[in-house]
Design an enzyme around this catalytic site. Structure first.
Site, PDB file in Angstrom:
ATOM      1  N   LEU A 125       0.865  -1.172   0.000  1.00  0.00           N
ATOM      2  CA  LEU A 125       0.000   0.000   0.000  1.00  0.00           C
ATOM      3  C   LEU A 125       0.903   1.223   0.000  1.00  0.00           C
ATOM      4  O   LEU A 125       1.990   1.199   0.572  1.00  0.00           O
ATOM      5  CB  LEU A 125      -0.900   0.026   1.241  1.00  0.00           C
ATOM      6  CG  LEU A 125      -1.931  -1.098   1.384  1.00  0.00           C
ATOM      7  CD1 LEU A 125      -2.636  -0.977   2.729  1.00  0.00           C
ATOM      8  CD2 LEU A 125      -2.934  -1.088   0.251  1.00  0.00           C
ATOM      9  N   ASP A 126       0.449   2.304  -0.637  1.00  0.00           N
ATOM     10  CA  ASP A 126       1.229   3.535  -0.641  1.00  0.00           C
ATOM     11  C   ASP A 126       1.395   4.049   0.792  1.00  0.00           C
ATOM     12  O   ASP A 126       0.606   3.723   1.687  1.00  0.00           O
ATOM     13  CB  ASP A 126       0.543   4.603  -1.488  1.00  0.00           C
ATOM     14  CG  ASP A 126       0.503   4.232  -2.956  1.00  0.00           C
ATOM     15  OD1 ASP A 126       1.307   3.389  -3.372  1.00  0.00           O
ATOM     16  OD2 ASP A 126      -0.346   4.798  -3.674  1.00  0.00           O
ATOM     17  N   LYS A 127       2.380   4.893   0.980  1.00  0.00           N
ATOM     18  CA  LYS A 127       2.709   5.422   2.305  1.00  0.00           C
ATOM     19  C   LYS A 127       1.483   5.953   3.039  1.00  0.00           C
ATOM     20  O   LYS A 127       1.283   5.668   4.228  1.00  0.00           O
ATOM     21  CB  LYS A 127       3.750   6.537   2.157  1.00  0.00           C
ATOM     22  CG  LYS A 127       4.083   7.272   3.437  1.00  0.00           C
ATOM     23  CD  LYS A 127       5.038   8.428   3.186  1.00  0.00           C
ATOM     24  CE  LYS A 127       5.296   9.226   4.448  1.00  0.00           C
ATOM     25  NZ  LYS A 127       6.172  10.397   4.207  1.00  0.00           N
ATOM     26  N   ARG A 142      -5.055   5.533  -7.781  1.00  0.00           N
ATOM     27  CA  ARG A 142      -4.793   6.970  -7.899  1.00  0.00           C
ATOM     28  C   ARG A 142      -4.637   7.374  -9.368  1.00  0.00           C
ATOM     29  O   ARG A 142      -5.165   8.404  -9.809  1.00  0.00           O
ATOM     30  CB  ARG A 142      -3.558   7.329  -7.095  1.00  0.00           C
ATOM     31  CG  ARG A 142      -3.690   7.008  -5.610  1.00  0.00           C
ATOM     32  CD  ARG A 142      -2.355   7.050  -4.886  1.00  0.00           C
ATOM     33  NE  ARG A 142      -1.806   8.399  -4.869  1.00  0.00           N
ATOM     34  CZ  ARG A 142      -0.586   8.691  -4.448  1.00  0.00           C
ATOM     35  NH1 ARG A 142       0.232   7.717  -4.036  1.00  0.00           N
ATOM     36  NH2 ARG A 142      -0.154   9.945  -4.452  1.00  0.00           N
TER      37      ARG A 142
END
EC number: 5.4.99.-
Length: 325
Positions: free
Chosen positions: A138-140, A237
């Protein structure tokens, strides 16, 4: 410390014409493409009994590939006593609920302080598993559910399930703009041509499929649920930005603040100060890699997204136009 690796597999007929490195990436899924290529170039790979060091040779189907190498511990990966929100664990797997501002894997600019460093502290034996058992990322600043493998067999099977699109991942998001209906986005994603830290829809990218449906309408925003078929970097995104509905708070992909006409000063400030993409991995479903049991987990939507949704909901109620007589 090193771990001896021996893997043997046969090139499938469906892989006819593939390069050797591509075929190996599909056959030996518990190792990264870059690591496999390193071993190949170093002479650790045999094809039909002969050492081969050229990644680009084409496969005919039916070749026996033998990989024999040493897996060295990554010295840069240090164990760190960082908290983990554990949703479930057994001898083979671990499911965590990742908070925001928590990078999953060490990389450029983030050498430590990651989920991986925390895993090494809480489960020292996980160092024997490639990538410390991390199957997907998962992204930050994306919150929510991740599954981690605690053993090599579990990781191998989970990676294969992911590649076969047998792991279901659902997300909750708030997007900019009013969306009237759900849909499906099937657009390839690759590295951005100019901004190398970002991704983009590009015809030379890897296939990527995202499904979405409307959960709730607001005046200038929409709450949606998304389901991934593939797991490309920044996929949700990028896809939502591509259809001109970027995520609230996602400045990198065009999520500039949009203030509803006549919004209160409080809501205006909330929207302008929302400082991460409003994206949460809310549901994860997969077959247990050892027991074969179907498993399903949910993670509650974090407070920052809940509070924002409630503020947008109240704004919509306060600004309902009078129906015509």
């Amino acid at each position: 410390m090193t771990q001896q690796i021996i893997r043997t597999d046969t090139v499938k007929d469906s892989q006819l014409g593939q390069r050797l490195d591509q075929a190996m990436a599909e056959l030996f899924t518990d190792f990264s493409r870059s690591r496999l290529k390193e071993w190949l170039l170093a002479g650790n790979v045999q094809v039909d009994g002969e050492v081969v060091t050229k990644p680009r040779i084409r496969m005919m189907g039916g070749e026996e590939i033998i990989l024999q190498a040493e897996l060295e511990d990554e010295e840069r990966w240090i164990a760190q006593d960082l908290p983990l929100d554990i949703v479930y664990e057994d001898d083979d797997i671990l499911v965590i609920n990742k908070p925001r501002d928590f990078v999953v894997h060490p990389g450029a600019g983030t050498p430590d302080g990651t989920v991986l460093n925390a895993l090494l502290h809480h489960y020292p034996d996980i160092a024997k598993v490639p990538r410390a058992g991390i199957v997907h990322r998962l992204d930050k600043d994306t919150t929510g559910l991740m599954v981690v493998a605690k053993t090599v067999p579990a990781q191998t099977r989970l990676v294969r399930a992911l590649q076969k699109r047998n792991i279901t991942r659902e997300y909750e998001a708030i997007i900019i703009g009013t969306m009237t209906a759900g849909g499906r986005i099937e657009k390839p994603i690759g590295r951005h041509a100019n901004k190398r830290t970002l991704m983009a829809v590009t015809e030379t990218g890897k296939d990527a499929v995202t499904h979405y449906r409307v959960a709730e309408h607001f005046r200038e925003h929409t709450r949606i649920r998304l389901r991934l078929e593939t797991g490309r970097t920044h996929q949700i995104r990028v896809h939502m930005s591509y259809i001109q509905h970027p995520l609230l708070g996602d400045i990198a992909y065009g999520g500039r603040a949009r203030i509803p006409r006549g919004a209160s000063a409080e809501l205006t400030q909330m929207i302008r100060s929302f400082d991460r993409q409003a994206l949460h991995a809310v549901m994860l479903k997969f077959v247990h890699p050892v027991s074969g049991e179907e498993m399903k987990f949910h993670a509650p939507v974090p407070d920052d997204i809940l509070i924002m949704a409630e503020a947008l909901r109240q704004d919509a109620k306060d600004n309902v136009e009078d129906e015509p007589i």
